[in-house]
Design a protein around this motif. Structure first.
Motif, PDB file in Angstrom:
ATOM      1  N   GLU A  27    -100.762  45.811  13.345  1.00 51.89           N
ATOM      2  CA  GLU A  27    -100.622  44.981  12.014  1.00 51.89           C
ATOM      3  C   GLU A  27     -99.597  45.841  11.033  1.00 51.89           C
ATOM      4  OE1 GLU A  27    -101.594  42.115  11.253  1.00 51.89           O
ATOM      5  OE2 GLU A  27    -103.161  41.994  12.868  1.00 51.89           O
ATOM      6  N   GLU A  28     -98.778  45.208  10.274  1.00 49.88           N
ATOM      7  CA  GLU A  28     -97.927  45.836   9.269  1.00 49.88           C
ATOM      8  C   GLU A  28     -98.605  46.904   8.610  1.00 49.88           C
ATOM      9  OE1 GLU A  28     -95.127  44.686   5.631  1.00 49.88           O
ATOM     10  OE2 GLU A  28     -96.310  42.943   6.631  1.00 49.88           O
ATOM     11  N   TRP A  88    -102.425  43.513   0.450  1.00 50.60           N
ATOM     12  CA  TRP A  88    -103.225  43.436   1.627  1.00 50.60           C
ATOM     13  C   TRP A  88    -103.229  41.893   2.017  1.00 50.60           C
ATOM     14  CZ3 TRP A  88    -104.779  47.459   4.243  1.00 50.60           C
ATOM     15  CH2 TRP A  88    -105.096  48.363   3.559  1.00 50.60           C
ATOM     16  N   THR A  89    -103.467  41.685   3.138  1.00 48.34           N
ATOM     17  CA  THR A  89    -103.663  40.309   3.778  1.00 48.34           C
ATOM     18  C   THR A  89    -105.049  40.529   4.598  1.00 48.34           C
ATOM     19  OG1 THR A  89    -102.804  40.762   5.820  1.00 48.34           O
ATOM     20  CG2 THR A  89    -101.134  40.086   3.897  1.00 48.34           C
ATOM     21  N   ASP A  91    -105.659  40.060   7.575  1.00 49.53           N
ATOM     22  CA  ASP A  91    -105.297  40.825   8.690  1.00 49.53           C
ATOM     23  C   ASP A  91    -105.219  42.212   8.700  1.00 49.53           C
ATOM     24  OD1 ASP A  91    -105.593  38.339  10.207  1.00 49.53           O
ATOM     25  OD2 ASP A  91    -103.353  38.179  10.238  1.00 49.53           O
ATOM     26  N   THR A  92    -104.627  42.773   7.611  1.00 49.82           N
ATOM     27  CA  THR A  92    -104.269  44.232   7.490  1.00 49.82           C
ATOM     28  C   THR A  92    -105.599  44.746   6.848  1.00 49.82           C
ATOM     29  OG1 THR A  92    -103.070  43.754   5.338  1.00 49.82           O
ATOM     30  CG2 THR A  92    -101.654  43.666   7.108  1.00 49.82           C
ATOM     31  N   CYS A  95    -107.898  45.320   9.753  1.00 52.44           N
ATOM     32  CA  CYS A  95    -107.701  46.071  10.618  1.00 52.44           C
ATOM     33  C   CYS A  95    -107.601  47.781  10.241  1.00 52.44           C
ATOM     34  CB  CYS A  95    -105.974  45.671  11.351  1.00 52.44           C
ATOM     35  SG  CYS A  95    -105.647  46.645  12.841  1.00 52.44           S
ATOM     36  N   TYR A  96    -106.799  47.641   9.144  1.00 52.43           N
ATOM     37  CA  TYR A  96    -106.804  49.170   8.582  1.00 52.43           C
ATOM     38  C   TYR A  96    -107.847  49.758   7.776  1.00 52.43           C
ATOM     39  CZ  TYR A  96    -101.588  49.444  10.039  1.00 52.43           C
ATOM     40  OH  TYR A  96    -100.494  49.206  10.842  1.00 52.43           O
ATOM     41  N   CYS A 155    -106.033  49.853  14.412  1.00 54.19           N
ATOM     42  CA  CYS A 155    -105.607  50.446  13.383  1.00 54.19           C
ATOM     43  C   CYS A 155    -105.802  51.811  13.215  1.00 54.19           C
ATOM     44  CB  CYS A 155    -105.474  49.526  12.350  1.00 54.19           C
ATOM     45  SG  CYS A 155    -104.602  48.036  12.310  1.00 54.19           S
TER      46      CYS A 155
END
Length: 223
Positions: A27-28, A88-89, A91-92, A95-96, A155
């Motif tokens: 992810e970004e 944030w999203t 997805d991120t 994950c993070y 992540c």
């Protein structure tokens, strides 16, 4: 006339195969999250406080405690709004921040996240019983290459795996890279811009093979 090789001029043929394996984070990279508290703007600190962050909590990321223990869907509307403003999203965040640890096993299977956790020693029974795998008791440098690649799919990287302070975090996204690994690893990332990837593997990695062949000339003595 006959030809022979002198003992001092026996040919040396050296073939070295180096396999480079690199895996990028899925992810970004959330650079704002890895910025120390004293470098955040007043506005960002305000939104972080909505997420129950203090300076100490912010500077020591830990998904076993505080807001990072929860996945995106567990946040209330105010928390989601502040998280979105920070960058944030869903997805991120999952994950993070949470590394999908708040998901139940069925969700991991649905999103194909059970595979990296299996590489880290988990099965459904262990997950449902909140047990800790052997891998999660290791420091990052003690993980095998397979475990590092699995961790990266979730992540994780060295600094957040080892629960280090933000002052020790990288400023750019890290990658898992290893040399001299098995050629038998498959990849789901193209080997080059115009080269199709081979069949997908459980872990997304880029594999590059470079062959170096050095040959010594034969000294031929005519007797």
């Amino acid at each position: 006339m006959r030809f022979s090789l002198s003992s001092s001029a026996i040919a040396l043929v050296l073939s070295t195969c180096i396999v480079s394996i690199q895996a990028n984070l899925p992810e970004e990279w959330p650079a704002f999250r890895y910025t120390e508290w004293n470098q955040l703007s007043s506005e960002s600190k305000g939104h972080a406080k909505v997420l129950s962050y203090s300076e100490d909590v912010w500077n020591y990321p830990d998904n076993t405690d505080n807001i990072e223990y929860y996945d995106w869907n567990s946040l209330d509307s105010a928390e989601k709004a502040s998280a979105l403003i920070l960058g944030w999203t869903e997805d991120t965040w999952d994950c993070y921040q949470n590394h999908y640890a708040y998901y139940d096993w069925a969700e991991l299977v649905e999103y194909e996240l059970d595979t990296p956790y299996k590489h880290l020693g988990y099965d459904e029974e262990m997950w449902n019983n909140d047990e800790t795998s052997v891998a999660f008791g290791k420091y990052y440098d003690e993980l095998t290459l397979e475990e590092k690649l699995a961790a990266q799919e979730l992540c994780y990287f060295q600094a957040n795996w080892d629960l280090e302070a933000l002052s020790d975090y990288p400023v750019v996204p890290p990658v898992v890279s290893a040399f001299g690994a098995s050629i038998g690893v498959t990849a789901n990332v193209p080997l080059a811009d115009d080269t199709p990837a081979p069949e997908s593997s459980a872990l997304g990695v880029t594999v590059t093979t470079t062959m170096f062949i050095v040959s010594a000339a034969f000294a031929v003595i005519v007797l």
